[in-house]
Structures are given as C-alpha cells and as structure tokens.
Design an enzyme around this catalytic site. Structure first.
Site: not given
Ligand SMILES: Nc1ncnc2c1ncn2[C@@H]1O[C@H](COP(=O)(O)OP(=O)(O)O)[C@@H](O)[C@H]1O
Ligand SMILES: [Mg+2]
Length: 1081
Positions: A107-108, A112, A157, A160-161, A387, A389
């Site tokens: 997560s984070g 996404t 996050n 977070s989804s 992922g 956890e």
């Molecule tokens: N490629 C990237 N460039 C800039 N910031 C990113 C990038 N990937 C993730 N982030 C930052 O990290 C945070 C968490 O990403 P997210 O995709 O929501 O994580 P996950 O889906 O894996 O939990 C996003 O809100 C963003 O602020």
């Molecule tokens: Mg996500």
C-alpha cells in the site's frame, strides 16, 4: 540516419538488474538506491519494471516523454513505465496478443498511480476521433468515481485503494479503444464502521459533507459537520493536500461523464447519507422480565430520518434491530437481540449497504463503458491490486490473509508465465533448454486454496458446521489438518519446531509465504468469512420504497427466500481470484513491481530496511535469478552487430552479409569463450552479464578511439578548410591591394604629367603671348607712327581750314551746355518762397561752388524782397521798429528774445477810446505813440508804484493810474540816455540832462513789461527827429542814476527766485539800489 540508442547508454548503476554483477541482495539494493538518488525511479528486471515511489512529481510524464517512448523498442531508452506501456500496446495492436499489466506492491507503493500512468499513456498514443475520445474519457473518468468510494486515507497512503481492481480495456483491430470492463475485489468494508487510528473512512463521506451544496445537504438531512457522525473518524478528517470539496465536484462531474443519470446520483448520495445516519443509531439495554436482555434504540430521530431517506417504514427497521428470525426447515424462531447484537446488526447493515453500493457502482460504470460493438476485440487488462500486507505486530487478520493469498497466486502465475515465456523463447530461438532452479510457491497456494484441506476450505467448513463455532475451533481444525504442512506453523501444530516459540501466540497461526512469514490472528476469521447480515435486515431493506436499495438486497425478497447460506467471503474471493488467474493466464503479462522507499511519504528518503523487506517479499531476487537462470542477456543480431561492429576490423565499418554471420565473426574475433553465449535463430544469448560488460567496455574504449579518430579527421579537415579559406582570402586581399596600389601610382604619374604638361603649355603660351604682344606693339607703334604721320600730313594739308580757337569754342560750348543743364535743373528743384526755408539744391559741379552759393543768396534776397513787398505801410513801420529793437538789444539783453514774438502794440491802454483817460488824452497835444502802465520805482525805498506811461513825439509823460493826473512830463530833449540791465528784468532808468527842469527830482527808475518796445520807440523818435541827438542806450548791470543830489548805483544781481519769479528791488543804502533778478535759466 536515425541514431540508435540503448538502455545501456548513460546508465546510472545498471538499468536492468539482470546485468547486475555480482548479484546479491546488497548489490541489488545498492543499485536501486543509487538510481533512486538520481531520480531514476524505474529499473528493469528483464521486461519487468520496478517502480520506486518518488513521492514528488517528476518531469518524466510530459507529452514529450510520451512521444519519446512511442514506437521505440523496450531496451532502446532508459527504463520507464511508458516503455512497458508502449511495448504492451504495440504487441496488442500489431501482434494481436491480449495483454495484462500486473501492478503489485504494498500500500502506498504507487500501484494506482502506475495504473493511471499506463492508462493515460495508452490513451495518448492510441487512435483519435470523436467517438474514441469519448470512450477514452469515460474510461479515464471511471477512476475518480471509484477512488471516491473505494479509497481512503490510511497511515501509509493518503489515497489508498481499499479494493482490488482489474480493468479490461478493449480495443478494435486498429488499436482504438472500444470500452472496458472493471472487476472489483474485496472492498475493505470494515472501514465503514471503524477506522484505525490516524486513518479515515472512505473519501466520499468527507467529500459529500464538505462539497455538497446546502440545498443537497438539507435534502439528505445532513449537517456540514464531521463531528456529528459516529462513523467518521475525527482525528484525521482533514488531510493535507486533499481538497474534499473540490474532489466532490470532480466526482460529480466524472459521474456525469461516465453516464450516471441525475436521479441515480441522487440515490447514491442518499445511500451514503443513510450509512452516516445508521452510524448514529445507538442502543441501550433493557431487561425483560423473562430474564433476557433486550435493546432499545436510544434516540429515534436518526432512525426516522434514515427511514425517510430510504423510504423504509420505521417500525419495520426498528423491529429488525430488535429481533432476529431464524428459519429452519419450515420453522420460524424469533429471538431478541441484546445491545451487542444490535450494534453488530447495525454495523453489518452499514458495511453491507456500502459494499453493495460500491459493487453496484462498478456494475453501473461497466454498463456505461462496455464496448458497444460485438466484433472481436483485443484486450489489455490492468490489475491494480493490494500488495502483500504484513502488519509487524502480528495484527494480521482475515483481510490480510485474503490479500496475501491473492498475491501468492499472482506470484505463481508470474513465475509460471516468466518461465514459460523464457522457455518459449529458448524453443523459438532453438536454444537448448537447461533446467532452472527456482522456488515454486504452488505449495503455499495449495495450503490455502486446496478444496479438501486448504485453510479456506477449513474455514468454510467451520462456518457451515452446526453447533458452536468460534475462531478457536477454527484454529483447532487447522492445527489438525494442516499441521504437517511445511509452510504452516502454530503452537499446536505437530511438526512445529516452534513449540516453545513464544513469539507465536495461542490464537495465531503462521504461514510461510513466498515473501516471508506472516502471523495471522484468528480472531474475527469466522465472522468475516460468514459476512452475516440478519435476514430481518435484508428483508427490511427490500421493503424500502427506494429502487436502488431494493436492488442491493435481492435476498430480502420474501418470494425468493433462500434457506441456503450465502457463499462465504472466502469462497467468493477464491472464486473470483480463480477467474482472474484464468483470465490472466490467457494474456501476455507485463509486470510493474512498485516499491515504497520510506514510510514517511517523503521524497528523497530511501529506508534500506523497508526496501529490502519489499524486495524480499516481492520476490525480486527470485525474479532476477529466474531471468538469469539461462542467459542473462539477449539481443537480436542486427542491433547487436550495429552496436559492437566497431570491435572487429572485419565488421567495421560495414558488414556485408547476414547479421548473424557478422556477429559470429565478431565473437570469434573477440575470443569470447564459447560457453558464454549461444546463437539463437534471431538473437544472440549471452549467459553472463560479465560478458556483456566486457563487450560494453571494449565498445566504450573503441568509441573513444573512434571519437579521437573522428576528432582527428575533423580537426584536420577543419584546419585545412580554414587554411584554404585563408589562402583564398589572401589572394583576394592581395589582388585588391595591388589594384589599389597601381591605381594610386597611376594617379600620381597622371597628376605629375599634368603638372609638367601645364608648365610646358604655360611656357609655350607665354612665349606665344610675348611674341603676339610684341607683334601687336609693333603694329600699334606702326599705327601710331602712321597716325601721327598721317595726322601731320592731314594737319599740314588741312591747317588752313581750321580756326585757331576751335578748342575754346568747344570748351565754351560744353560749359554752356553744363550751365544750361544746371540752371534748367535748378528751375525744377527750386525751394519754396518762404524766407525761412533753408533748403537749397545740392551743388552739381565743384567749379559751380561760388555760383551756387551766390545764387542761393540772391534767391534768398529776392524772396525776402518779394516777401517784404507784400507789406503795408503800418506793417512796415512795425517791422522797422522790430528791426531797430533787434539792433539795440539783440545779444545784449536777456529780455529781448521773449519780445521778438510780441507785436509792438503801442497803445496798450487804448487811451483815446477809454473814457477813463479822456482827460489825459485830451491833455496830450501830440499823438500818443505808446501808452502803458509801468512801475515807477520809489527812489527812497525801491518800491514800485503803478504809473501810466505815455510817449509822444515830444515827451514822456507819467500819470497817475487811477486819476489820470499827470505826475511828470519830460520833454524828450531832456532825456540823455536810458540804462537797462543785461538781464531779463523790465527795469530801465531814464537819465535826464543835468540842470534841466525835469531833472529836479532826479532820474526816473521805471519797470515795464514792454521795456523793449518803450526803449525802441524812444530810440526811434530820437533817430527820426533831425533836431536831436540820438538817445543813448546803455546796457549794463551796474549803472549810476541821479536821485536828487545823490548818485545811486543800481546794481542787478542774479537772485535766487525767492518770491517766485518777481523781480525785487531794494534800496540798500545811499549809494546802492539792488535789483535782484531771478535767474532765467
Ligand atoms: N510515479 C509517481 N510519481 C509521483 N508520485 C507518485 C508516483 N507514484 C506514487 N506517487 C505518490 O504516492 C502516493 C501513493 O500512490 P498510490 O498509487 O495511491 O499507491 P498504492 O495504490 O500502491 O497504494 C500517491 O498519492 C502519490 O502521491
Ligand atoms: Mg492504490
């Protein structure tokens, strides 16, 4: 020619972990860190992309970047998620292979974001057009809607989804998007009723309360105040950098784009509001007389409002919260709910309501975005799933178990697919397949999902078993069934080596996942798996007068009472994971492994332990090993030859022949050991990265040499062309200079020649002139001589005919002519006849000077005479008198000038006419020449007395002014002289002949204004009378007068004008009478 680049150019660390040498976890981390520190967040493991979350926006997602990666080979540019997206899209479009993009990570870690990047890249490079753009827009806009309802702020996050998402994007044969299908997995619904510390409920609740209009809130019976709702955590209700109100508008807008109807949106919001209301319903215990505990709703207001919102009859819901009806066979038994059960029921309802709403949303979106045409289409699936956890403190529950199971499955297909692909490639390329040692996690999957004795099956069995079922009985069951499994551990498991391991608590079991050991607490497993919603509640919901609610609770339909238990959560999940895996297996996989560099959501921080942990459980090292198991590196012959051809003289600069032979020649020339590489059909396979780096190093050196050579040739060429240019320029300059110098020289010679020429010509001309002059003189002299001679001849001949005085005659004639002209001219320029006109024409000739002056004089005299001749006798006399006055006084007495203009009137008193003086006039025997009033100066004191002064031809008479009585009469012969001063006074002394009768009293001292006239007249009488001597006029400022016996001196002094302008007279003493005359100046 297009410049071919490669991943190998300008690498920071190594861009592909497969090339890492030596390969160890430390060097792996070191490489990741090195790249991360240089903002290189993407690294490959073969075709897998590792993505480090930078936690800051990097300038690597611009439209320029999209263009850069578009239609380029995967290894051509530095690692990027776009390269993967491009590869996937192109192989979908061009090779007709369905694709799936599997994004994993904790997560984070950025899953996404990565999925969105892939989607936006594909949207940017795929076809364009109105219809296509609408589809794209709908696909992209489904994200904000799902994120609002399915994402929440967690400690890891902010966005977070809380659900797994798999989205199939469908394309037509041209690669234009047609639509999509979204599948969702296991929404973390427990969050609806309770959130861990520092976390929030799903975004939509906060967005609704912050962003909805007052009107909407009123309709939904909500307050704009988070603290009013039990289900909303307050400690982190506001998240930095998250604008809920704005996001609410975005979501509304997105819903509209995706195709939600206005009333559907309203229904959805009503459900959200109902969940909030539900949380506010509280219960209190009430003891019944039969000893059972019952519960009562504390405050029915929220219940009432919720029922109004959903169109449910309040009493129905109220009853559903108080009783539970169990139907067994044909029997119906109702039991009351105690407070705890009531709360459980309430929360279960809330969770179900929300999770079903979420599933409905997904279905509804799918309806909108599904492909319209039925034609065969290609699919690109994007999997953004939670992922692996692990909560460190062993607080892992059912959700983690499910999630980790899912990841275990993913890992399995990853291994399978990677290996399969590797194997396929070897077969394709005709390379001998060597067995690869790797850890296969199928055994763990089996532990969980085996239908007979898998953990999930055990759990289901336990849940369905009659009798008391608790989490502990479930654990006991596990202990008996799975005890032998080498990946299962619990305190009571027979083969546990950890029997004495106190780190393993009683109520827990541990699974050794491929990514590490995870300790699960069994508490809640049964409940969560059951996911029980009392039928009374679902029936109450079904009764709602609200179409959406009705749809969400179909099992509440009394007509379709189903006594079978609904499938358990675990079962459902297993089934959907199974479907997903089958789906994925049909597709060409592309992996994105997301890694989170730190726990602080901070940029630039690389927490090694955290990353190491992720690298481990993501099995990245495994990944590299699998990839390297056969050959670490492979490359098609053409690019390989292109890249290394400079290393061998035979292939450099051009190899004419098949690329493969070229590569063979090259390798032979470089003496690379035969076991280090194999020749495939289209690619060369290099076993060790070392070999590749050896090639790269040689290439680098060679490039340097080549660069030097190019430099050398270039410099030589540059110098030579510079030299040629200089030489060329020099010739031009010299030519121009010579021309200039010659021009100068020529001009000098030319001007010198001109000078010489001019001198010569001058000299010649002068010489000629001299000659001509001489000739002329000679001619003149001859002429003169001839003339004289001729003259002499003529004169001699004609002398007799000339008069001797011809010259004089001519002279006279000329003079006469001149004079004639002069006089005629004078006639026309004659001045006026006025005697006082001083004009006279200018003299024309000097010799006429005398004549001119004389003529002027004559003319003047003549004009005076003319003037005079006009005079009458009387006027003549007057002028004569004036003339005489002038002769006597002019330039002698100061009074004179003022008298010139005064006419000599004579009789001022009009004595003959004035009757006053009749007597006096009759006494006169002669004609009165002058009658005037004078001042007689008193001889004694100098004072004046007015007397009438009369003058006749014979005498001077003084008479009294008033009476006219004669005071004195002096016969003119007795007058010897008259004395006056030189000044402007009117004093005059009449001096008498001594001894005459009149002289008794002495001389008269008189003063008159008409002094000049009186004296003139006196003098004239003397002049005209032949018998008498002419009267003397003495003009002097000091004269003597005889007063009786005394001789008194009358002295005139210039006096200060004391008493005005009047003349004062004073007798100073016996001898002196002083007259002070004011100065006239
Ligand atoms: N490629 C990237 N460039 C800039 N910031 C990113 C990038 N990937 C993730 N982030 C930052 O990290 C945070 C968490 O990403 P997210 O995709 O929501 O994580 P996950 O889906 O894996 O939990 C996003 O809100 C963003 O602020
Ligand atoms: Mg996500």
């Amino acid at each position: 020619m297009e410049v071919k680049t490669s991943l190998l150019d300008n690498m920071i660390g190594v861009g592909d972990m497969v090339l890492l040498e030596p390969l160890s976890e430390d060097s792996f981390l070191e490489n990741l860190k090195n790249r991360f520190d240089h903002s290189e967040i993407y690294t490959y493991i073969g075709s897998v992309v590792i993505s480090m979350n930078p936690y800051r926006s990097l300038p690597i997602y611009t439209p320029d970047k999209v263009e850069e990666y578009r239609n380029r080979n995967f290894y051509e540019l530095s690692p990027h998620i776009y390269a993967l997206a491009d590869e996937a899209y192109r192989s979908l479009r061009d090779q007709d292979k369905d694709q799936c993009i599997l994004i994993t990570g904790e997560s984070g870690a950025g899953k996404t974001e990565a999925s969105k990047l892939v989607m936006s890249y594909v949207a940017a490079v795929c076809g364009k057009g109105q219809e296509v753009n609408k589809v794209k827009e709908q696909l992209l806009q489904s994200n904000p809607v799902l994120e609002a309802f399915g994402n929440a702020k967690t400690v890891r996050n902010d966005n977070s989804s809380r659900f797994g998402k798999y989205m199939d994007i469908e394309f037509d044969f041209k690669g234009d998007p047609l639509g999509g299908v979204i599948s969702n997995y296991l929404l973390e619904k427990s969050r609806v009723v309770k959130q861990p510390r520092g976390e929030r409920n799903f975004h939509v609740f906060y967005q609704l309360l912050s962003g909805a209009s007052d009107d909407t809130l009123k309709k939904l019976k909500l307050y704009r105040d988070f603290s009013k709702y039990n289900y909303l955590s307050l400690d982190s209700a506001v998240v930095n950098g998250l604008d809920d109100a704005a996001n609410f508008r975005t979501v509304r807008n997105a819903m509209q784009i995706v195709g939600f109807m206005e009333d559907e949106v309203q229904s959805v919001l009503e459900l959200v509001a109902a969940v909030l209301k539900l949380g506010n319903i509280e219960f209190k215990p009430e003891s019944r007389c039969n000893g059972t505990d019952e519960s009562r709703i504390k405050d029915k207001n929220d219940l009432k409002e919720m029922c109004e919102l959903l169109g449910i009859e309040q009493s129905v819901l109220e009853r559903a919260f108080s009783y539970r009806t169990v139907e067994a066979k044909m029997e119906k038994v109702s039991t009351t709910l105690n407070v705890a059960q009531a709360y459980y029921a309430r929360d279960a309802l809330a969770k179900n309501l929300y999770s079903r709403l979420f599933s409905w949303l997904v279905t509804r979106i799918n309806e909108s975005i599904k492909a319209q045409t039925k034609t065969r289409h290609k699919v690109m699936g994007v999997l953004d799933i939670y992922g692996f956890e692990i909560f460190e403190d062993g607080d892992n529950s059912f959700e983690q178990f499910i999630i980790n199971y899912c990841n275990e499955k993913l890992q399995q297909i990853f291994i399978e697919l990677t290996l399969r692909e590797e194997q396929e490639e070897y077969v394709r390329e005709g390379i001998e397949w060597t067995n690869i040692e790797y850890f296969n996690n199928a055994i763990i999957c089996d532990l969980i999902e085996n239908n007979q004795n898998g953990i999930l099956a055990m759990l289901d069995e336990e849940c369905l078993r009659p009798g008391t079922v608790t989490d502990e009985t479930f654990l006991d069951k596990l202990n008996t069934v799975c005890a032998e499994h080498q990946h299962f551990e619990s305190r009571l498991s027979k083969n546990s080596k950890f029997l004495n391991d106190h780190s393993l608590p009683h109520s827990c079991f541990r699974i050794q996942h491929y990514a590490g050991k995870v300790l699960y607490r069994v508490e809640g497993f049964v409940d969560k798996n059951n996911d029980l919603l009392y039928r009374d509640l679902s029936q109450a919901m079904y009764k709602a007068n609200h179409s959406l609610i009705k749809q969400l609770f179909p099992e509440g339909n009394p007509a379709k009472v189903n006594l079978k238990r609904p499938p358990t959560a675990g079962f459902q999940f297993k089934a959907s994971v199974g479907t997903l895996m089958r789906n994925l297996q049909t597709k060409n996989p592309n992996y994105i492994r997301c890694i989170k560099p730190n726990d602080k959501k901070a940029s630039h921080i690389f927490t090694e332990s955290l990353v190491r942990h992720q690298v481990r459980y993501l099995g990245l090292m495994e990944n590299v090993r699998v990839r390297r198991a056969g050959y670490a590196f492979r490359q098609a012959y053409e690019p390989c030859l292109e890249r290394y051809k400079m290393l061998c003289k035979r292939t450099w600069p051009h190899w004419r022949g098949p690329a493969r032979e070229g590569v063979e020649v090259l390798m032979a020339d470089l003496q690379v050991p035969a076991e280090e590489f194999s020749y495939g059909r289209s690619k060369i396979f290099i076993r060790n990265p070392r070999t590749l780096f050896f090639l790269e190093e040689r290439r680098r050196q060679c490039l340097q040499d080549l660069a030097t050579l190019i430099q050398k040739i270039y410099r030589g060429w540059k110098c030579r062309s510079q030299f040629l240019l200089l030489k060329q320029s020099q010739i031009v300059v010299a030519a121009w200079y010579r021309r200039y110098a010659q021009q100068k020289k020529y001009q000098r010679i030319k001007s010198a020649t001109t000078v010489v020429q001019s001198y010569t010509r001058g000299w010649q001309a002068r010489k000629l002139l001299r000659e001509l002059k001489y000739q002329k003189r000679c001619e003149e002299a001859a002429t003169t001589i001839a003339a004289y001679w001729h003259g002499t001849q003529v004169r001699r001949e004609y002398r007799k005919y000339f008069r001797a005085n011809a010259g004089k005659k001519i002279y006279d004639f000329t003079i006469q002519r001149i004079l004639q002209k002069y006089f005629l001219g004078l006639k026309s320029t004659m001045p006026s006849m006025s005697p006082i006109d001083k004009n006279w024409p200018a003299r024309p000739y000097l010799f006429l000077d005398g004549t001119h002056t004389e003529l002027r004089r004559i003319f003047h005299l003549w004009r005076c005479k003319k003037y005079r001749s006009q005079f009458t006798e009387e006027k003549k006399a007057v002028y004569e008198e004036k003339l005489e006055a002038s002769e006597i006084f002019k330039d002698k007495k100061a009074l004179y000038p003022s008298s010139v203009s005064q006419p000599f009137k004579g009789d001022y008193l009009e004595i003959s006419k004035n009757p006053k003086y009749q007597k006096l006039s009759s006494a006169m025997d002669e004609k009165v020449l002058l009658a005037d009033v004078v001042n007689k100066i008193n001889r004694a004191n100098g004072k004046g007395t007015a007397r009438i002064f009369l003058l006749t031809k014979k005498s001077v008479v003084l008479a009294d002014q008033k009476t006219g009585q004669v005071k004195a009469s002096v016969p003119l012969p007795d007058l010897t002289s008259v004395s006056v001063s030189t000044q402007s006074d009117g004093f005059f002394a009449l001096k008498l002949k001594e001894g005459s009768a009149s002289a008794v009293k002495g001389d008269f001292l008189l003063s008159s204004e008409h002094l000049i006239e009186i004296i003139t007249k006196l003098h004239r009488i003397g002049a005209t009378a032949a018998d008498r001597e002419q009267l003397n006029v003495d003009i002097s400022d000091e004269f003597l007068v005889q007063f009786k016996q005394d001789k008194v001196c009358v002295k005139f002094i210039q006096g200060a004008p004391k008493n005005g302008n009047s003349v004062s007279c004073k007798r100073k003493n016996n001898r002196l009478l002083e007259v002070s005359v004011p100065s006239t100046a």
